[in-house]
Write an enzyme that holds these catalytic residues in place. Sequence first.
Site, PDB file in Angstrom:
ATOM      1  N   SER A 282      40.834  35.696 152.248  1.00  0.00           N
ATOM      2  CA  SER A 282      40.238  34.824 153.262  1.00  0.00           C
ATOM      3  C   SER A 282      39.066  33.972 152.815  1.00  0.00           C
ATOM      4  O   SER A 282      38.615  33.099 153.546  1.00  0.00           O
ATOM      5  CB  SER A 282      39.812  35.649 154.486  1.00  0.00           C
ATOM      6  OG  SER A 282      40.937  35.960 155.269  1.00  0.00           O
TER       7      SER A 282
ATOM      8  N   LYS B 240      30.242  32.157 158.902  1.00  0.00           N
ATOM      9  CA  LYS B 240      31.485  32.523 159.597  1.00  0.00           C
ATOM     10  C   LYS B 240      31.148  33.297 160.873  1.00  0.00           C
ATOM     11  O   LYS B 240      30.235  34.131 160.882  1.00  0.00           O
ATOM     12  CB  LYS B 240      32.326  33.400 158.661  1.00  0.00           C
ATOM     13  CG  LYS B 240      33.741  33.678 159.141  1.00  0.00           C
ATOM     14  CD  LYS B 240      34.517  34.473 158.077  1.00  0.00           C
ATOM     15  CE  LYS B 240      35.987  34.639 158.458  1.00  0.00           C
ATOM     16  NZ  LYS B 240      36.751  35.355 157.403  1.00  0.00           N
TER      17      LYS B 240
ATOM     18  N   SER C  96      41.287  33.223 156.352  1.00  0.00           N
ATOM     19  CA  SER C  96      40.703  33.066 157.666  1.00  0.00           C
ATOM     20  C   SER C  96      39.382  32.313 157.704  1.00  0.00           C
ATOM     21  O   SER C  96      38.989  31.812 158.744  1.00  0.00           O
ATOM     22  CB  SER C  96      40.510  34.451 158.286  1.00  0.00           C
ATOM     23  OG  SER C  96      39.529  35.167 157.560  1.00  0.00           O
TER      24      SER C  96
END
Lengths: 487, 95, 487
Positions: free
Chosen positions: A178, A76, A154
């Site tokens: 997330s 990420k 996310s």
Amino acid sequence: MSEITKLTLVELTKKIKSKELSALEAANAYVSRIKKSKKLNTFVTETLDQALVSAKNIDDNNLKSGVLAGAPIAVKDLFCTKNVQTTASSKILKNFIPPYESTVTSKLWDSGAILLGKLNCDEFAMGSSNETSAYGNVINPYQESGENLVPGGSSGGCSSAVSANLTSSTVGTDTGGSIRQPASFTGIVGLKPTYGRCSRWGIVAFASSLDQAGPMTKDVSDSALMLDVISGYDEKDSTSANIEKGDFLNSLNKNIKGLKVGIPKEYIVDNMPKEIQTLWDKGIEWMKESGAIIKNISLPNTKYALPTYYIVAPAEASSNLSRYDGVKYGFRAPGKDLIEMYENTRAEGFGNEVKRRIMIGTYVLSSGYYDAYYLKAQQVRRLIKNDFDLAFKEVDTILTPTTPSSAFKIGDKTNDPISMYLNDVFTVPVNLAGLPAISIPAGFDDSGLPLGLQLIGKSFDEQTILNSAYALEEKISFKSKVIDWWI
Amino acid sequence: MTINKEAVKKISKLSRIASNDEFETSMIKDLNTILKFVDQLNEVDTKDIEPLSSVVEQKLFQREDVVKKMNEKEEILKNSPNKNENYFVVPKVIE
Amino acid sequence: MDKKFDYFLEGKTGKWEVVIGLEVHAQITSNAKLFSSSSTKFGSNPNSQVSFVDAAMPGMLPVINKYCVEQAVKTGLGLKATINNFSKFDRKNYFYADLPQGYQISQFKFPIVGEGQIILDMPYGTKIAGIERLHLEQDAGKSLHDQDPSNSFVDLNRSGIALMEIVGKPDLRSPDEVAQYVKKLRSIMRYLNTCDGNMDEGSLRADVNVSVRKVGSSDLGTRCEIKNVNSIKFMQQAIEYEAKRQIEIIEEGGTIDQQTRLFDTKKIETRSMRSKEDAHDYRYFPDPDLLPLVLEQSFVDKIKNSLPEMPDEKKIRLMNDFDLSSYDASIVVSDRDISEYYEEVAKDSDYKLAANWMIVELFGVLNKEGKEIKDSPVSAKNLSKLINLIKNNTISGKIAKIVFEEMVKNNEDPEKIVNEKGMKQQSDPEELKKIIDTILKNNEDKVEQYKAGKDKLFGFFVGEVMKNTQGKGNPKLINDILKQQLK
Ligand SMILES: [Mg+2]
Ligand SMILES: [Zn+2]
């Protein structure tokens, strides 16, 4: 070649270690698939050439001692990576090249993994659909009658990339769901460890008291392996837990006979699709079949978790994001004096959702409102944690759905912040209480979209939820329905 | 509690986010929606409840007073959008 | 007491009293910063002592310096203050170019040290000034505004240095009391070695809160805060100016706005720093990157037991054991170095003479040469020897002054100077009697006149003996013998 990218992390690393497969072959398989998968928009930054060089180096020098030796992994874009652009999917961090490596990603590279690139996410991890990214929305490899869907958020770039076999596994971050919500939306496993289990050092902060890094993988064993690698005490993070870490993969077993599983009645919410209730019921059956004992429990303050979260998280974020001011790094807009420069930089550099949260966070902390909002939320947070503490006196784990719906269409919820926030109704309480939880793919809805079940554990008892998930996984025997429509 | 235009202006000032009519209009709408949502908390009796700011139950680790290798000035300044040889450069503060 | 407190300002409508409270920022003498491991050394190249934490790089986290915690506790104990076994770190949020995080980590709700006191020796008696609290916080960087017409330059070397903010109660009533307060506080911290008190290098600065009220009134007026004043003289000037300004406004029917002001050291005036609409709202909240600071009582006790003798106690001891006057004792204990020098001198010599010689002769030289006691050109050992030479009649006080002048030049052993220059006092009564008899014989006419009542001639005889002994005759012996022989 494409068979290589379908291997689990455990299988892949085994093959590389036994030289059945070279690291370069593995890297090449991922590189060529990533190059063909631009449509999913999973990557913000690719480091493919370097990945191939690293892979060759591993083969040439037989650097196979690390548990992840030769595993190509994208992470990420919230993890700072030394000399590789890190943006948190925000314009305000454009061109930021960290001169340091986050603790979690250092552990990956120290174990022999190879960086493929940085994965798209919601801007500063604020979102549940990956639509707030300054680098455009990510697309779910699952479609609904030919229409594009969100991958969740996310960590949407992460979930989409694992689901579409663009990375062997990944690490995301979970502040309110997330990791687990996007995992559920894309048919993969996502594990949010106990707060403090993995170091936050070097991760772009969203809400410091909630943020936690964790594995996103193809199956439960991979999550156990990943957690073995990335967890551990770090003196550089004062909130990191100084406790013995387990040996999660080696301790993984399916024996959950006698395990007490709690079913919280408050997780039955209005308008929840029938398929989700059905799946939850199935989950209960599967657990029973494995020898677990089901107990009905109550977590009475569950409905207050989201409102609490939408005070605590923005409050912390408003302060954490003050450092993005155009002075030290990233984007700067011109201004005739310092204040104007700040205001223009932050107005142009942040997207709408981030600005919304900074504004709310500033408001709830401001003089005259602190007690009514922030302090109140901290008190309710205590009650929510107390609910879990009480429940865990009765049970060993709690089983719930991961999300109240399956993946939705791009743009469907962007105009209504509350309906977007409701995505996290089942995941947020866990963050507020600092507990570990895992989401595993458990089936499909009527449109053929994946749905997840969540197992919540006691603090630092990841092993129990991993084992329960492992047992469930066998019963479910989930098969990916991803067809490579974008290639 | 509701937020009006003046309040939005004040918050955007505190947040150092440039504001204009369009921004203010959309913020009034969104912030009030969110505040109405979080106002549910008023239903909860929190009398005598100790606020929870961290779930971590351990002693704060304290490091020794030792200077570690300094970062190079270049590494610190490298990412700045405006710098000179020694300093970060910012527009002047107008008093 | 012969003097009375008399600092009242005469206005058109009567006499005014000035009420002053200080917030002193004292830099802790640590090697590394409060939350990072970069150096605190003064005068280094700009931005050369900045860690990623100090520059607020994304994902960086604070880790507290143990030594700084100890120093705060030590200082608290030196101020006879309550030590709080539970304290917390809060974020104070505001934007400024030299505040890289966009917030300062400080202690707001739960400071490490609570109420204490400082004893002031004023000409009108002893006064106790209250301490409200002492808390730990980070220093900011430095902005340079005068190097470029349109830009400011930012140096983060100071960013993150550990400060103790010592908040005094509004107990001070005159510029002199403020001077005494700052000197005493500095002296306490120097005794403890917790702050070097160097005001030129910014190690000690104060925000000065000033309000005025009519003599006899017990209400507090609205105060103005004069920020960051870095010399005692400036503090005094600022207070005088500010009090007069406030009196003038009130007497003309106006009211005082609670304001932050700065002191212009060139114009000797205070002026408003920012307008009201810009009023700060610091949005303090607990720093989620840190945990509460819990101190074991045994840790506090250990520090307590290792404290050196503090100036107030030392003063009492010197008055009791060494019979020093309150005035002399105050001067001797005012500074740790001075008191240590004194004790070294007095150890093997007459302690009253030692105090006298230090305060009159040595301080005269130090003042003239602008030197601190630790750079004294005369060592304590040599001054002690000199005093012993006087005490055992080897030299007279007058000769001692000449010897002292020699010692100042190269810190030579006074015994050596006296020997080499033949300055030993002539104290042999037989020898002196011989000389005196000769002089009396040679001046028979004057002896007659003296005996007839011209007493003044005694001085003439003494002078003659001194001339004859090159000033080395023991004055007391000369007196005695002369009186005898002239009977
Ligand atoms: Mg102040
Ligand atoms: Zn302060």
